[in-house]
Design an enzyme around this catalytic site. Structure first.
Site, PDB file in Angstrom:
ATOM      1  N   ASP A 355      54.469  47.803  32.134  1.00 34.37           N
ATOM      2  CA  ASP A 355      54.731  48.452  33.421  1.00 34.37           C
ATOM      3  C   ASP A 355      55.770  49.559  33.345  1.00 34.37           C
ATOM      4  OD1 ASP A 355      53.485  46.526  35.882  1.00 34.37           O
ATOM      5  OD2 ASP A 355      53.631  45.656  33.909  1.00 34.37           O
ATOM      6  N   GLU A 493      40.902  44.454  30.989  1.00 31.92           N
ATOM      7  CA  GLU A 493      41.220  43.021  30.988  1.00 31.92           C
ATOM      8  C   GLU A 493      40.038  42.116  31.320  1.00 31.92           C
ATOM      9  OE1 GLU A 493      44.704  42.580  33.510  1.00 31.92           O
ATOM     10  OE2 GLU A 493      46.001  42.713  31.747  1.00 31.92           O
ATOM     11  N   LYS A 613      37.854  45.659  35.752  1.00 30.88           N
ATOM     12  CA  LYS A 613      38.871  45.196  36.695  1.00 30.88           C
ATOM     13  C   LYS A 613      39.690  46.362  37.242  1.00 30.88           C
ATOM     14  CE  LYS A 613      43.092  42.336  36.828  1.00 30.88           C
ATOM     15  NZ  LYS A 613      44.009  41.508  36.020  1.00 30.88           N
TER      16      LYS A 613
END
Length: 799
Positions: A355, A493, A613
């Site tokens: 992140d 993912e 995703k």
């Protein structure tokens, strides 16, 4: 509500955990969720306090298997304070709680400018009539070890006593995330409590395996009048201070609780408990604490605030508030990374993922010293990453997908599908692209800050070891005449293996391969630019043989990227997967964001379908400008022009479920440049992700820090096209009607407060007066130089 406040009217138990996350207060050292003070952890409330970097590892048995997980630890609850009425005959009423006694009105006000949370409510008692309560709390930004709570209770027509119970509660576990309930969750041991002087309680404990000492002290005092009784009651795991205070019309009862927190990870202390006791004994009163706290925040806001009109601006400021509470100037003194869910909850166990890729872009130009500290977290764990690479049979550094205290791989081996109740293998540790994200962050920080010393030392060590890993991971395929990277998982993912494959992993993930090429190219550039003496010293330090460099060059020019139907393939074979009936699933389910869980519960697998995703291939458009992206593909011998990229964007827009809050953010930035008419819906989704809890209950487990920071970067970089390279600020603004006006300030190359403002078709660059060199600003059609003390106004083309 003003542009600086968020208000929550009424009391709704179903919304409490969401509000508690969004009303968390913190200062980069620790944070406390916005739970009501009288609450204890249960199905409705989750009061919790987390200190950055305080992790603990526990062993559990899940589905017959032994698993070990490291968690960010829920520390003792300092916030607990409750009250009840005491009548003239000595009897008492019930302890007040909105869960047992309906308040007449109830409001929380989060003041972003002052960083305080105020709770006001009234309740009616059969004997005492109507009483009003105001509670104000803060977690001090000036002194990172202090927090405080003021409670004011006013009776309209009654005189009597108010019994107050102020507690330090060490009987806590990690229970914020329901799906972790079968895991071992008690992290605190050797809990001791005691009393100090006449108004201070203390609590000390340790984490069970990491052996981090925690010291906490609380001073509870009446303001304006002495209590009629005061009793300190330490017990085994809880310390209680009980006071009785007179209350009468026109004479409210005022109680201040001041708390100090230290851990054994702190510097310049002898022991955590002694430091906490000293701190709380000398802490100023509540009004003075508020003043110094607000002053510290005012300094932060001056350099970091973003100005955007309307509701979007309010949300952006909330996002910035939570970024600064997690990663403040205090973070520069800590050995911590970027926790994906902030210091706001226990989802992802408080781990550090990739992140910082979405966070550092904003911090580099506001708080570069914090960016540097976050990169140092990675550098300190470089030896661990090198050991991981060797264990996998690779050279260089293989950073973990999830990192915690010491940099080993913390990714869980099993994860629970709440829809099916089944524990499934977790293969996300194959997301080796996290290494490229770290390399990218190193380069971007040094470009923005001009920190050549860091680039030539710690930054170079990380960049070259990551490049080394990619070069050694690439296998030559004679039949293709190209190198391949096999057995990985990309940002998507959902896809972690081929259908019916015995082993997890995918081949030639486009995002992984292109970013690996970028890392290799930047590493080769850096080696050529280093002074000869530094290059020799660096090669000796990391035991790099210059004979390895020709392979780096070759891999960076011959790594394979697959294509199908004229678009970039997410990975080799993606185009051969079955198409999903998206309309049918959208009709049948309220939300298909977590399509993987839906299909697994049906006995199917998302690995069979062209369904992603979140942004994977399109992440390339998030990191790189169209010019840089085209150059990377050209280096590999592929022609990816604007038309190929547009087709690629269109293709994956139709095949993405947006099961991550990062997905809307990435799509919004990419579409702002590729297809502006559709960009706003994704930008709006990114802004709403946490305040509307679009992932269905996940925000109560912690805010999504990367997505919050990414929305700020979307304004700073996405709308302006801002890049820092070649010793200049590069700008290529795009007109997005819903965000047509904005302003922010930057720290760039020694200049504090470089102002950037767009309005009425003009872009204004203001450089504050200083002794620094002028700034070169480059646009698509011109270049200008702005000297200190000057303002340059540029008229922008209409399209």
């Amino acid at each position: 509500m003003s542009e600086w406040t968020w208000e929550y009217e009424g009391y709704d138990p179903a919304d409490e955990r969401l509000r508690e996350s969004l009303c968390t207060l913190g200062n980069g050292y620790f944070a406390t969720r916005g739970a009501i003070p009288e609450s204890r952890a249960g199905l409705v409330h989750y009061p919790a306090t987390y200190a950055a970097g305080v992790y603990n590892r526990l062993e559990s048995t899940v589905a017959g298997r032994r698993v070990v997980n490291e968690d960010l630890v829920n520390l003792p609850n300092w916030l607990l304070l409750r009250f009840r009425l005491r009548f003239a005959d000595g009897s008492t009423g019930p302890w007040f709680s909105p869960d047992t006694r309906q308040p007449l009105d109830h409001r929380h006000t989060l003041d972003l400018r002052r960083a305080t949370l105020t709770r006001t409510f009234r309740f009616r008692d059969d004997e005492a009539g109507v009483l009003s309560v105001e509670q104000v709390r803060l977690v001090h930004m000036g002194d990172p070890h202090l927090a405080a709570l003021r409670t004011v209770v006013t009776a309209e027509e009654w005189s009597g006593g108010l019994e107050v119970e102020s507690v330090l509660d060490g009987d806590v576990i990690n229970s914020n995330v329901h799906r972790y309930r079968s895991l071992n969750r008690r992290h605190l041991v050797r809990v001791r409590t005691g009393a100090f002087a006449t108004d201070v309680l203390w609590l000390s404990c340790r984490t069970s395996t990491s052996d981090i000492g925690i010291g906490m002290a609380a001073r509870t005092a009446c303001v304006g009048q002495p209590p009629t009784s005061s009793e300190l009651r330490p017990s085994q795991r809880r310390a209680v201070h009980r006071l009785v205070i007179p209350v009468a019309p026109g004479r409210p009862a005022v109680v201040d609780k001041t708390v100090a927190l230290h851990t054994s990870r702190d510097t310049a202390i002898s022991d955590p408990l002694g430091a906490a006791l000293d701190q709380v004994a000398t802490a100023a009163g509540f009004p003075a604490l508020v003043d110094s706290h607000v002053a510290a925040w005012a300094r932060l806001w001056r350099g970091a605030d973003v100005q955007v009109p309307g509701e979007a601006g309010r949300v952006l400021r909330l996002h910035l508030f939570h970024v600064l509470q997690t990663l403040s100037p205090h973070t520069a003194d800590l050995d911590v990374g970027v926790p994906a869910r902030g210091l706001h909850g226990e989802a992802y166990r408080g781990h550090v993922f990739w992140d910082e890729l979405f966070v550092l872009s904003y911090l580099n130009l506001r708080l570069p010293e914090v960016s540097r500290a976050l990169l140092n977290y990675r550098h300190r764990r470089l030896p661990q990453a090198c050991r991981a690479a060797r264990a996998a049979g690779r050279a260089g550094a293989m950073y973990p997908w999830q990192s915690g205290s010491d940099g080993r791989e913390e990714t869980q081996e099993l994860h629970l599908n709440p829809r099916s109740g089944r524990w499934l293998p977790d293969n996300s540790r194959l997301q080796h692209h996290v290494g490229s994200a770290i390399a990218y962050n190193v380069w971007q920080y040094c470009e923005a800050s001009g920190d050549t010393e860091y680039l030539h030392t710690k930054g170079a060590e990380m960049l070259l070891q990551i490049a080394r890993f990619w070069a050694d991971s690439a296998e030559f395929a004679p039949g293709l005449g190209r190198y391949r990277i096999r057995g990985v998982v990309g940002p998507d993912e959902y896809h972690d293996s081929y259908p019916a494959a015995a082993q997890p992993g995918l081949d030639d993930n486009a995002y992984t391969n292109v970013t690996a090429v970028w890392v290799l190219a930047r590493a080769l550039d850096l080696v050529r630019r280093l002074p000869a003496w530094r290059r020799q010293e660096l090669f000796e330090r990391i035991e790099l043989d210059s004979g390895e460099l020709p392979k780096w060059e070759e891999v960076s020019r011959r790594l394979r990227v697959p294509f199908h139907q004229g678009v970039i393939s997410q990975f080799d074979g993606y185009g051969d997967l079955a198409e999903l009936d998206w309309d049918a699933y959208r009709t049948h389910y309220d939300s298909i964001r977590r399509l993987d869980r839906i299909l697994e519960a049906e006995g199917d697998s998302v690995n069979r379908y062209q369904a992603s995703k979140q942004a994977d291939v399109l992440m390339l458009g998030y990191l790189f400008s169209s010019t840089e992206l085209r150059a990377l593909f050209h280096r590999l011998g592929y022609d990816v022009d604007d038309e190929v990229w547009r087709r690629t964007v269109d293709y994956y827009l139709q095949r993405t479920s947006h099961g991550s809050t990062l997905s809307g953010l990435v799509h919004g930035l990419v579409l702002a440049r590729a297809r502006r008419a559709e960009a706003w819906s994704y930008v709006h989704e990114a802004l709403e992700a946490d305040i509307a809890d679009i992932q269905g209950g996940t925000t109560g487990e912690g805010i999504h820090l990367g997505a919050m920071a990414g929305t700020l970067d979307l304004v700073q970089r996405g709308l302006t096209g801002l890049e820092t390279r070649e010793d200049a600020l590069w700008l290529d603004p795009v007109p997005l009607p819903a965000l047509s006006e904005y302003g922010f300030s930057l720290r760039y190359r020694g200049h504090w407060g470089v102002g950037v403002r767009r309005r009425s078709g003009q872009l204004e660059i203001r450089v504050p007066d200083s002794e620094e060199s002028p700034i070169r600003v480059v646009l698509a059609d011109r270049a200008v130089t702005v000297a200190p003390g000057e303002t340059c106004t540029l008229v922008l083309p209409e399209s």
